[in-house]
Motif scaffolding. Sequence first.
Motif, short mmCIF file in Angstrom:
data_model
loop_
_atom_site.label_atom_id
_atom_site.label_comp_id
_atom_site.label_asym_id
_atom_site.label_seq_id
_atom_site.Cartn_x
_atom_site.Cartn_y
_atom_site.Cartn_z
N ILE A 220 0.84 -1.20 0.00
CA ILE A 220 0.00 0.00 0.00
C ILE A 220 0.88 1.26 0.00
N PRO A 221 0.35 2.35 -0.54
CA PRO A 221 1.16 3.58 -0.64
C PRO A 221 1.72 4.04 0.70
N GLU A 222 0.98 3.81 1.78
CA GLU A 222 1.45 4.25 3.10
C GLU A 222 2.76 3.56 3.49
N VAL A 223 2.92 2.31 3.06
CA VAL A 223 4.16 1.58 3.37
C VAL A 223 5.32 2.15 2.55
N LEU A 224 5.03 2.48 1.28
CA LEU A 224 6.07 3.11 0.46
C LEU A 224 6.44 4.48 1.03
N ASP A 225 5.47 5.12 1.67
CA ASP A 225 5.76 6.41 2.29
C ASP A 225 6.73 6.24 3.48
N VAL A 226 6.57 5.16 4.23
CA VAL A 226 7.51 4.89 5.33
C VAL A 226 8.90 4.62 4.74
N LEU A 227 8.93 3.89 3.61
CA LEU A 227 10.21 3.66 2.93
C LEU A 227 10.84 5.00 2.52
N ALA A 228 10.00 5.91 2.03
CA ALA A 228 10.50 7.23 1.62
C ALA A 228 11.07 7.99 2.83
N GLN A 229 10.39 7.85 3.97
CA GLN A 229 10.89 8.52 5.18
C GLN A 229 12.25 7.96 5.59
N LEU A 230 12.39 6.65 5.44
CA LEU A 230 13.69 6.03 5.75
C LEU A 230 14.74 6.50 4.74
N ARG A 231 14.34 6.53 3.45
CA ARG A 231 15.26 6.93 2.38
C ARG A 231 15.75 8.37 2.56
N ALA A 232 14.89 9.19 3.17
CA ALA A 232 15.27 10.59 3.40
C ALA A 232 16.43 10.68 4.41
N ARG A 233 16.57 9.62 5.21
CA ARG A 233 17.63 9.63 6.24
C ARG A 233 18.88 8.87 5.81
N VAL A 234 18.67 7.81 4.98
CA VAL A 234 19.79 6.94 4.62
C VAL A 234 19.51 6.28 3.28
N ASP A 235 20.59 5.96 2.55
CA ASP A 235 20.45 5.19 1.31
C ASP A 235 20.61 3.73 1.72
N PRO A 236 19.52 2.97 1.81
CA PRO A 236 19.64 1.60 2.35
C PRO A 236 20.45 0.70 1.41
N PRO A 237 21.32 -0.17 1.97
CA PRO A 237 22.12 -1.06 1.12
C PRO A 237 21.25 -1.97 0.25
N GLY A 238 20.07 -2.32 0.74
CA GLY A 238 19.20 -3.19 -0.04
C GLY A 238 17.75 -3.00 0.38
N VAL A 239 16.84 -3.30 -0.54
CA VAL A 239 15.41 -3.30 -0.22
C VAL A 239 14.80 -4.53 -0.88
N LEU A 240 14.07 -5.33 -0.11
CA LEU A 240 13.55 -6.60 -0.61
C LEU A 240 12.03 -6.68 -0.42
N LEU A 241 11.35 -7.07 -1.50
CA LEU A 241 9.89 -7.25 -1.48
C LEU A 241 9.57 -8.67 -1.04
N GLU A 242 8.68 -8.78 -0.04
CA GLU A 242 8.25 -10.09 0.44
C GLU A 242 6.82 -10.36 -0.03
N ARG A 243 6.63 -11.47 -0.69
CA ARG A 243 5.27 -11.89 -1.06
C ARG A 243 5.19 -13.39 -0.76
N ASP A 244 4.22 -13.78 0.06
CA ASP A 244 4.18 -15.17 0.53
C ASP A 244 2.92 -15.94 0.15
N ASP A 245 1.96 -15.26 -0.45
CA ASP A 245 0.69 -15.95 -0.75
C ASP A 245 -0.09 -15.14 -1.78
N ASP A 246 -1.11 -15.79 -2.37
CA ASP A 246 -1.93 -15.13 -3.39
C ASP A 246 -1.05 -14.40 -4.41
N TYR A 247 -0.14 -15.17 -4.98
CA TYR A 247 0.85 -14.58 -5.89
C TYR A 247 0.18 -13.96 -7.11
N PRO A 248 0.50 -12.70 -7.40
CA PRO A 248 -0.10 -12.04 -8.56
C PRO A 248 0.68 -12.36 -9.84
N ALA A 249 0.24 -11.79 -10.94
CA ALA A 249 0.96 -11.96 -12.20
C ALA A 249 2.36 -11.36 -12.07
#
Lengths: 265, 113
Positions: A220-249
Amino acid sequence: MEKLGVGIGWRPEIDLTVEQLPGVDFVEVVAENLHVSHLPESVLLLRERGVPVLPHAVSLSLGGAEPVDAQRVAHLAALAEALDAPLVSDHVCFVRAGGLDSGHLMPLPRTRDALDVLVANVKAARQDLPVPLALENVAALLEWPDGELTEGQFLAELVDRTDCHLLIDVANLYANARNLGTDVSRFLDEIPLERLAYVHVAGGEEHQGVYHDTHAHAVIPEVLDVLAQLRARVDPPGVLLERDDDYPADAELAGELAAIRAVLG
Amino acid sequence: MTQPQRDRLGAAQAELLRALLADGEVPAGFDEERVRIEKRALLNKRRGIVEMLRPDVAAELGERFRPLFDAYARAHPKEVGTRFREDAARFAEWAVARGESTAPKKRWWRRAT
């Protein structure tokens, strides 16, 4: 920390997808689901291509009252060596207590007692691990009473006392902000961002006023917004998407990875 | 060195898990509504895993699967050392023993050895 880039959780159900998605710089595997002597062909293929594969454990119960299970640590260590992984991870949580298995990552009381036990367990685990250990903040639906520290202070002290790294899950942080009132900005101010190994992003859904970190819905956009808040403070070495069920296309997962890249800039 | 802390923490964690998994009392200081939400989330997760592992059992029980599984789960909290496949198999046996489901037919083929 080593630069990892943007990645996705490798799962047997989406093995071909993960192999074929463009721009997957690294992947993570759930340590408990793999056997060192029978690694999936898809994981070996990714390794042959030079894609880092990071073992992510869910069962060490490092915040549990019992000493860590040496066999579980040994499995994680063997997997790290078999995959030539730069680091491994588990969670700031407990899984088992009093003979019962919650089947889930349960939040810890944020007390000095809990921190002392967690620190002792993390130190013990690290002695038997060949690579650095990163610890992840979990999503909680309930709060323990009598907390003595904020979540950020708790994690900061954990890092200070054990020299572990942090795996910050921005979806879990959003969930705690939404459900328990955690102050995202204060959390990000309090944790030692220089010890950030990488970041998790995942989807979820709101149900009857409670946000559930399902890993089965879109990010959801709100989660990406938290990522943006983190990004404003630091360039993270990595970012990983977790998907465990109801896999989309595949295109939808590719879109989520692109959205993450867009936030990272 | 950390034994006193471990003892206190262990007692508190066990009390919470009993409340969440085995219909124990809500421990002092916890928000009852939050405990109820967590309890339901853990039950949903466990049921979902069993449904995934034994779609045959879930399909045979149909709409009865959910209430029956929930009754089974409350009476049989998952113990340390129990794998999810064992949990699913025990639920299937429990449902048969209660006359809710028929025993699976014996396989007529043999596994290659």
